[in-house]
Design an enzyme around this catalytic site. Structure first.
Site, mmCIF file in Angstrom:
data_model
loop_
_atom_site.group_PDB
_atom_site.id
_atom_site.type_symbol
_atom_site.label_atom_id
_atom_site.label_comp_id
_atom_site.label_asym_id
_atom_site.label_seq_id
_atom_site.Cartn_x
_atom_site.Cartn_y
_atom_site.Cartn_z
ATOM 1 N N HIS A 37 -14.623 1.008 -0.714
ATOM 2 C CA HIS A 37 -13.682 0.380 -0.471
ATOM 3 C C HIS A 37 -12.478 0.772 0.343
ATOM 4 O O HIS A 37 -11.117 0.554 0.838
ATOM 5 C CB HIS A 37 -13.153 -0.205 -1.417
ATOM 6 C CG HIS A 37 -14.030 -1.318 -1.850
ATOM 7 N ND1 HIS A 37 -13.989 -2.319 -3.585
ATOM 8 C CD2 HIS A 37 -14.887 -2.172 -2.045
ATOM 9 C CE1 HIS A 37 -14.730 -2.807 -4.046
ATOM 10 N NE2 HIS A 37 -15.382 -2.624 -2.814
ATOM 11 N N CYS A 79 -8.945 0.370 17.712
ATOM 12 C CA CYS A 79 -9.677 0.843 18.595
ATOM 13 C C CYS A 79 -10.761 2.021 17.719
ATOM 14 O O CYS A 79 -11.646 2.217 17.916
ATOM 15 C CB CYS A 79 -8.784 2.596 19.347
ATOM 16 S SG CYS A 79 -8.071 3.269 18.069
ATOM 17 N N TYR A 114 0.646 -1.257 0.280
ATOM 18 C CA TYR A 114 -0.086 0.317 -0.142
ATOM 19 C C TYR A 114 0.331 0.944 -0.121
ATOM 20 O O TYR A 114 -0.291 2.340 -0.340
ATOM 21 C CB TYR A 114 -1.290 0.537 1.098
ATOM 22 C CG TYR A 114 -2.285 -0.830 0.441
ATOM 23 C CD1 TYR A 114 -3.085 -0.528 0.286
ATOM 24 C CD2 TYR A 114 -2.107 -2.319 1.267
ATOM 25 C CE1 TYR A 114 -4.128 -2.015 -0.179
ATOM 26 C CE2 TYR A 114 -3.034 -3.657 1.046
ATOM 27 C CZ TYR A 114 -4.110 -3.174 0.600
ATOM 28 O OH TYR A 114 -4.889 -3.894 0.387
HETATM 29 N N1 APR Z 1 -11.137 3.124 -19.497
HETATM 30 C C1 APR Z 1 -12.308 2.733 -18.724
HETATM 31 N N2 APR Z 1 -12.222 0.752 -19.016
HETATM 32 C C2 APR Z 1 -10.902 0.542 -18.419
HETATM 33 C C3 APR Z 1 -9.840 1.135 -18.794
HETATM 34 C C4 APR Z 1 -9.632 2.518 -20.127
HETATM 35 N N3 APR Z 1 -9.370 2.913 -20.001
HETATM 36 N N4 APR Z 1 -8.967 0.010 -18.396
HETATM 37 C C5 APR Z 1 -9.651 -1.022 -18.347
HETATM 38 N N5 APR Z 1 -10.566 -0.669 -17.990
HETATM 39 C C6 APR Z 1 -11.996 -1.672 -17.318
HETATM 40 C C7 APR Z 1 -11.580 -2.673 -17.891
HETATM 41 O O1 APR Z 1 -12.541 -3.036 -19.298
HETATM 42 C C8 APR Z 1 -12.491 -3.660 -16.681
HETATM 43 O O2 APR Z 1 -13.772 -4.081 -16.572
HETATM 44 O O3 APR Z 1 -11.616 -1.161 -15.818
HETATM 45 C C9 APR Z 1 -12.002 -2.909 -15.505
HETATM 46 C C10 APR Z 1 -11.638 -2.986 -14.786
HETATM 47 O O4 APR Z 1 -11.309 -4.078 -13.423
HETATM 48 P P1 APR Z 1 -10.496 -4.401 -12.218
HETATM 49 O O5 APR Z 1 -8.988 -4.952 -12.184
HETATM 50 O O6 APR Z 1 -11.604 -5.559 -11.516
HETATM 51 O O7 APR Z 1 -11.196 -3.281 -11.198
HETATM 52 P P2 APR Z 1 -12.476 -2.882 -10.324
HETATM 53 O O8 APR Z 1 -13.705 -3.485 -11.203
HETATM 54 O O9 APR Z 1 -12.263 -1.623 -9.803
HETATM 55 O O10 APR Z 1 -11.954 -3.988 -9.312
HETATM 56 C C11 APR Z 1 -13.243 -3.959 -8.505
HETATM 57 O O11 APR Z 1 -11.455 -5.063 -6.981
HETATM 58 O O12 APR Z 1 -9.929 -6.215 -6.075
HETATM 59 C C12 APR Z 1 -11.021 -5.864 -6.073
HETATM 60 O O13 APR Z 1 -11.519 -4.123 -4.478
HETATM 61 C C13 APR Z 1 -10.364 -4.170 -5.173
HETATM 62 O O14 APR Z 1 -11.862 -2.403 -5.863
HETATM 63 C C14 APR Z 1 -11.116 -3.296 -6.306
HETATM 64 C C15 APR Z 1 -12.180 -4.238 -6.839
#
Ligand code: APR
Length: 225
Positions: free
Chosen positions: A105, A116, A52
């Site tokens: 999140h 705490c 992080y």
């Molecule tokens: N513009 C629009 N969409 C995009 C772009 C872009 N330039 N690049 C990637 N994407 C899309 C991908 O097609 C995909 O559908 O963004 C999405 C990313 O998906 P994930 O990586 O799964 O991210 P997210 O959906 O935010 O994940 C949800 O998973 O691990 C956890 O807590 C973490 O909040 C996160 C949660």
């Protein structure tokens, strides 16, 4: 119109923040069980803090892109009532000027005491031995919601989505619940904006595909006309 926008990692991808599940995503490089679960943190808190700390630095070195700015413009216009529900732990919506932002999140820039429950602004670098400013116990963790934990503000978010006239999901793969199920609670119009169809694309009434920096400003432009 009452609009709820759900954002995911895809909206910040063009700011240089990695997504999770795309080919070069964070979960292809790290085991989420090690860095994004309470059990992983109990096993190796230094590893989790390092993960992080690096993401916080990456976030601080980046900035909001045209998609974040467009959503801030939409809120500021007052043409509609907009709430952003984000799964992102970055602060790029706020840095673009959005005010009604719910971080379901958690937030990279906040710290949480596991002993705490106190919360405070995270320093740039966090360590396992950092004492809580309130109770002094060294149980400091990033204020992010890990797998197996309950996302924040779910009652408020469910009510907002149910009462919305338009629900828009931007840049999320719809692989993680409960965020992925929000579209099913929407009673009004629904729209997916993504690079490519998400796992739940067919649950949306309308879909548009392309990079967030293009499709989001385009959609916002239409909402403001
Ligand atoms: N513009 C629009 N969409 C995009 C772009 C872009 N330039 N690049 C990637 N994407 C899309 C991908 O097609 C995909 O559908 O963004 C999405 C990313 O998906 P994930 O990586 O799964 O991210 P997210 O959906 O935010 O994940 C949800 O998973 O691990 C956890 O807590 C973490 O909040 C996160 C949660």
């Amino acid at each position: 119109m009452k609009i709820v926008v759900l954002t995911g990692a895809g909206i910040s991808a063009e700011s240089g923040l990695g997504t999770f599940r795309d080919v070069d995503g964070l979960w292809t490089k790290y085991d989420l069980n090690d860095v994004a679960t309470p059990e992983g943190f109990a096993r190796d808190p230094a590893l989790v803090h390092d993960f992080y700390n690096a993401r916080r630095r990456n976030c601080q070195e980046s900035g909001p892109n045209a998609a974040h700015h467009a959503l801030a413009r939409l809120e500021k216009s007052k043409a509609h009532v907009l709430t952003i529900v984000t799964q992102n732990v970055d602060d790029l919506h706020e840095r673009a000027g959005s005010q009604a932002v719910i971080h379901m999140h958690g937030q990279l820039m906040r710290a949480l005491c596991a002993a705490c429950g106190a919360r405070w602004d995270a320093p740039a670098v966090m360590h396992p031995a950092d004492p809580c400013p309130t109770c002094a116990v060294p149980a400091t963790r990033p204020d992010v919601v890990w797998f197996g934990e309950i996302p924040y503000a779910m009652d408020e978010i469910s009510a907002l989505v149910a009462a919305s006239d338009l629900f828009v999901a931007i840049g999320t793969s719809a692989e993680v619940y409960p965020a992925a199920g929000l579209v099913e609670m929407a009673q009004g119009e629904t729209l997916e904006l993504n690079l490519k169809p998400s796992a739940r694309a067919n649950s949306f009434g309308a879909r548009r595909f392309g990079p967030a920096t293009e499709v989001v400003p385009e959609w916002v432009g239409e909402m403001l006309n």
